[in-house]
Design an enzyme around this catalytic site. Structure first.
Site, short mmCIF file in Angstrom:
data_model
loop_
_atom_site.label_atom_id
_atom_site.label_comp_id
_atom_site.label_asym_id
_atom_site.label_seq_id
_atom_site.Cartn_x
_atom_site.Cartn_y
_atom_site.Cartn_z
N HIS A 55 -9.70 44.07 97.27
CA HIS A 55 -9.09 44.08 95.94
C HIS A 55 -10.09 43.54 94.90
O HIS A 55 -10.76 42.54 95.13
CB HIS A 55 -7.87 43.15 95.90
CG HIS A 55 -6.63 43.74 96.50
ND1 HIS A 55 -6.48 43.95 97.84
CD2 HIS A 55 -5.46 44.14 95.91
CE1 HIS A 55 -5.27 44.46 98.07
NE2 HIS A 55 -4.64 44.59 96.92
N ASN A 115 -15.01 39.22 101.73
CA ASN A 115 -13.70 39.40 101.13
C ASN A 115 -12.79 38.20 101.38
O ASN A 115 -12.09 37.72 100.48
CB ASN A 115 -13.06 40.68 101.68
CG ASN A 115 -11.71 40.97 101.06
OD1 ASN A 115 -11.46 40.67 99.90
ND2 ASN A 115 -10.83 41.58 101.84
#
Length: 312
Positions: A158, A189
């Protein structure tokens, strides 16, 4: 006598025509701007609406009203512009969702940037995460798809994190559009990238309103993944954060390699000017020049990482 009456009628008819011509109503008198079979051009109405504009960076008036990204509760007029959060410097298709905007790069099949206003109220809520990864129907050329990442060894990372939007189930759900994803190694991440996202939420709680832009550094020659689309694998990612509200106006930038690290977050901090130099983007170009120079030319890490300040 009859001839005299005819002459009088003709005289008065000529007088009446002259009166209508003088007062400018002759079009109505002869019937909607025509006379003797000749049509007169109608006056064009000037449209003030931005609808139908081919410039994807220009929102319609309706979109400006509905755009939650660029409508702060208080603040300077430039904050109210619908394009305030849009960086410039790369060819992208601007897509606006309920709580964030992004610039989608068809060439690299991911966003060149995502940008949004984050408030203290937006990060608070009991809505649960639903991993509804799916293509973004608003991308005119078609976005990447979940299958492009399957078996690649990379996370669907994201750029606008789901946890920033816990106040609304809809906002959270829209972060799972593939137009908000970029290939990230899991160690990155779930490591330093997630750490900065969490820190930014704390800064939103403390400062009430901040502005965030995040993205990959995209360039030719990057390796790709993808079953159906060629999704570039970025080597570096950036994030810039602005606090443009008094009393403590400030900004800070970060740059990371797409890899795990044990270095402290502060060691990746830099000025926004430096991030702009490395990315080729101009962040928040609507800022007044004096404020832009003050915010972007340097940074003071202690304003962001001072442990004596709560909620940091």
């Amino acid at each position: 006598m009859a001839k005299s009456n005819t002459s009088n009628a003709l005289f008065w008819a000529i007088i009446l025509v002259g009166i209508f011509v003088l007062i400018g109503n002759w079009k109505d008198f002869f019937g909607k701007g025509t006379f003797g079979g000749v049509s007169f051009p109608k006056e064009e109405k000037k449209s003030t609406s931005k609808r139908g504009s081919k410039d994807k960076n220009t929102p319609s008036e309706e979109e400006e009203d509905d755009n939650e990204v660029a409508e702060p509760a208080t603040g300077a007029d430039f904050e109210k512009r619908a394009d305030f959060v849009y960086p410039t410097g790369q060819k992208v298709e601007v897509i606006k969702h309920s709580a964030y905007a992004l610039g989608y790069s068809e060439k690299y099949e991911q966003p060149a940037w995502v940008s949004y206003r984050l408030t203290s109220s937006m990060v608070t809520g009991n809505n649960k995460r639903e991993d509804n990864f799916r293509p973004d129907p608003d991308v005119s050329t078609g976005s990447a798809v979940p299958e492009d990442y399957r078996g690649s060894g990379y996370d669907r990372g994201h750029l606008a994190p789901v946890a920033d939007f816990r106040a609304s189930a809809k906002w959270m759900d829209e972060t799972f559009f593939m137009s908000n994803m970029s290939p990230q190694l899991h160690e990155f991440n779930a490591g330093i990238w997630e750490k900065l996202e969490s820190k930014a939420r704390g800064w939103a709680r403390h400062n009430k309103v901040i502005y965030i832009t995040s993205g990959p550094i995209l360039k030719s020659g990057l390796p790709t993944i993808g079953r159906y689309n060629k999704v570039a694998i970025p080597e570096y990612y950036y994030k810039v954060i602005y606090d443009i509200r008094e009393p403590e106006v400030k900004a800070i930038g970060f740059m990371f390699r797409n890899e795990g690290t044990k270095k402290p977050l502060q060691s990746f901090a830099m000025s926004v000017d430096e991030v702009e130099r490395r990315t080729g983007l101009d962040f928040f170009p609507q800022l007044p020049d004096e404020l832009e120079k003050k915010l972007e030319g340097s940074f003071n890490a202690s304003q962001w990482f001072d442990k004596s300040k709560k909620d940091r």
